[in-house]
Design a protein around this motif. Structure first.
Motif, mmCIF file in Angstrom:
data_model
loop_
_atom_site.group_PDB
_atom_site.id
_atom_site.type_symbol
_atom_site.label_atom_id
_atom_site.label_comp_id
_atom_site.label_asym_id
_atom_site.label_seq_id
_atom_site.Cartn_x
_atom_site.Cartn_y
_atom_site.Cartn_z
ATOM 1 N N THR A 125 7.997 57.314 81.716
ATOM 2 C CA THR A 125 6.797 57.914 82.304
ATOM 3 C C THR A 125 5.548 57.364 81.631
ATOM 4 N N ASN A 170 6.501 62.132 89.538
ATOM 5 C CA ASN A 170 7.936 62.232 89.260
ATOM 6 C C ASN A 170 8.454 63.615 89.604
ATOM 7 N N LEU A 322 9.220 54.575 88.935
ATOM 8 C CA LEU A 322 9.465 55.918 89.465
ATOM 9 C C LEU A 322 10.909 56.085 89.912
ATOM 10 N N ASN A 325 13.323 56.191 86.974
ATOM 11 C CA ASN A 325 13.125 57.417 86.207
ATOM 12 C C ASN A 325 13.821 58.600 86.873
#
Length: 482
Positions: A125, A170, A322, A325
């Motif tokens: 992040t 996220n 993204l 993650n």
């Protein structure tokens, strides 16, 4: 998402997120799996790793061979460990119970689904937020000077705002569902090829064509070349150990095992082929052009002289970060926390808890001291690779790909294990992990740690088969005596 009703006699109530995926929810096709891991390949840490290979003195052809072998091995591991998810529709946190037992599964589950996932979530992040800062600065130049000298826990105001913005994006995907995530990965795919293909062309032009790159003279290294190749392959595979473990979290949504197999193999091999061309041309090309190799793709983007190319590249890097993650960190953490606290947390509340923890650990502070971060991650990776060995051995050689799903969800699940713990699996994991990491502290055993991914898996397979068969032999003799 609401909670399920009790399905079986003696069964604990679970969030419906943890139950076997029903047929209606199995919507992922070959295309989804083709694109799902692109963000895991094309990111800053991956390029830095390849840059490290050149720093060791490896040639272009040696680096290319390492990448090709790694991609083939990775594809095989993803498909093999994803088989149980596609066949039985169960998440990783529940699948662990087949090989470790109901209670024993908490040990590897917490290592991968909570500690490693939260650490990586915070770091990814923060890395993605750096691209967000550059992107916002292109549209709003004064954004980069907001707050002046103000700092909060070591972050300037623009960096803090970028981090919170990327964190919020996220979090939105936790509530958006797997269908939207699948659509996002398919959207990112063409842009990954365009952007990183464009970076390759740009680097080749900077170097004066493909010939200077192909004629690049490696510095050379001392030692056994075969062992060096194995070490580099192990380094690449170690960065994937967490995704390999929890791949069933996404393959459980596959329409068939064939689709997840074809999709992952084709996607990973194709993506790594592009990665090989892009990483080699960017690193070698920039070294030829500037005298210094550029390993950070964000630095490459900032050197572009076209505003549209910069914006498109930054957006692609943000989106690819993204996707990795969400798939690699948020989903495993959410399922694991929901499994640990089935009466209190659903997947969504568990995932949200993990993302909040990702802020609390202050990843930007951790990145100020990279030695301690990567030492910690190496230790976790060294302990996780044996889990892969145990899982694959149990599923393919002991279970023969057959799982009693009802028993996994029962209060007395995995009844064949005393106290809910498969002792041979636990011992094999601990012993293999200990030996694979021992070289970090005992110089004579350093070679074992330098190929810790191979060491951990191979020793875990050997130890587990020996311990499991020995325990069955003891049980047989005990029953015979009685």
């Amino acid at each position: 998402m609401g909670r399920s009703q009790v399905l079986l006699k003696g069964q604990q109530e679970y969030s419906s997120d943890l139950l076997p995926t029903n047929q209606e929810a199995r919507t992922w096709k070959t295309g989804h799996f083709f694109s799902i891991w692109m963000g895991s390949v094309h990111n800053v840490p991956s390029y830095v790793t390849i840059g490290g290979f050149f720093a060791l003195g490896l040639s272009i052809w040696q680096v290319l061979l390492i990448i090709i072998i790694s991609s083939i091995l990775l594809s095989a591991m993803m498909v093999l460990n994803g088989h149980a998810g596609s066949k039985h529709g169960i998440p990783f946190s529940i699948l662990l119970r087949t090989s470790y037992g109901r209670k024993g599964a908490h040990f590897p589950g917490v290592l991968r689904g909570v500690i490693a996932a939260i650490m990586w979530f915070g770091l990814q992040t923060y890395a993605g937020s750096l691209a967000v800062s550059i992107l916002l600065g292109k549209f709003w130049p004064s954004f980069l000077t907001l707050g002046g000298s103000f700092t909060f826990l070591g972050l300037t105001l623009p960096t803090l705002l970028s981090f919170l913005l990327f964190w919020a994006i996220n979090v939105l995907f936790i509530f958006a569902g797997m269908k939207r995530l699948g659509k996002l990965t398919k959207i990112v795919t063409p842009f990954v090829f365009i952007v990183f293909g464009g970076m390759s062309i740009w680097s080749i032009n900077l170097a004066g064509g493909i010939t200077p790159i192909l004629n690049y003279q490696a510095k050379g290294f001392q030692g056994n070349s075969f062992f060096m190749l194995m070490t580099c392959i192990s380094a690449i595979m170690a960065t994937w150990v967490a995704q390999i473990l929890s791949v069933s979290d996404v393959t459980r949504f596959s329409r068939s095992n064939r689709e997840q197999s074809i999709g992952q193999i084709a996607g990973l091999l194709t993506t790594y082929l592009l990665f090989a061309v892009a990483s080699i041309s960017i690193i070698v090309g920039s070294e030829i052009a500037f005298g210094v190799p550029i390993w950070n793709v964000l630095e490459v983007v900032e050197r572009f002289d076209n505003q549209f190319a910069i914006i498109l590249s930054l957006l692609t890097i943000c989106l690819s970060t993204l996707t990795v993650n969400i798939v690699g960190n948020i989903i495993p953490a959410g399922y694991q926390l929901a499994t640990l606290f089935p009466n209190r947390l659903t997947f969504k509340t568990g995932a949200l808890t993990a993302t909040i923890a990702g802020i609390v650990i202050m990843p930007w502070k951790l990145m100020e001291n990279p030695t301690s971060i990567f030492m910690f991650l190496n230790i976790v990776g060294g302990m996780l690779s044996p889990v892969i060995g145990v899982m694959l051995t149990h599923y393919f050689f002991i279970c023969k790909k057959e799982i009693n799903v009802e028993e996994l969800y029962s209060l007395n699940g995995s009844n064949q294990y005393a106290y809910g713990i498969n002792i041979p699996a636990m011992l094999a994991t601990i012993l293999a992990g200990f030996i694979s990491l021992l070289g970090s502290f005992v110089p004579k055993l350093a070679p074992l740690s330098s190929i810790s991914w191979f060491t951990g898996i191979l020793l875990a397979v050997l130890f587990y088969l020996l311990l499991f068969n020995s325990s069955k032999l003891v049980e047989f003799r005990s029953l015979k005596q009685n």
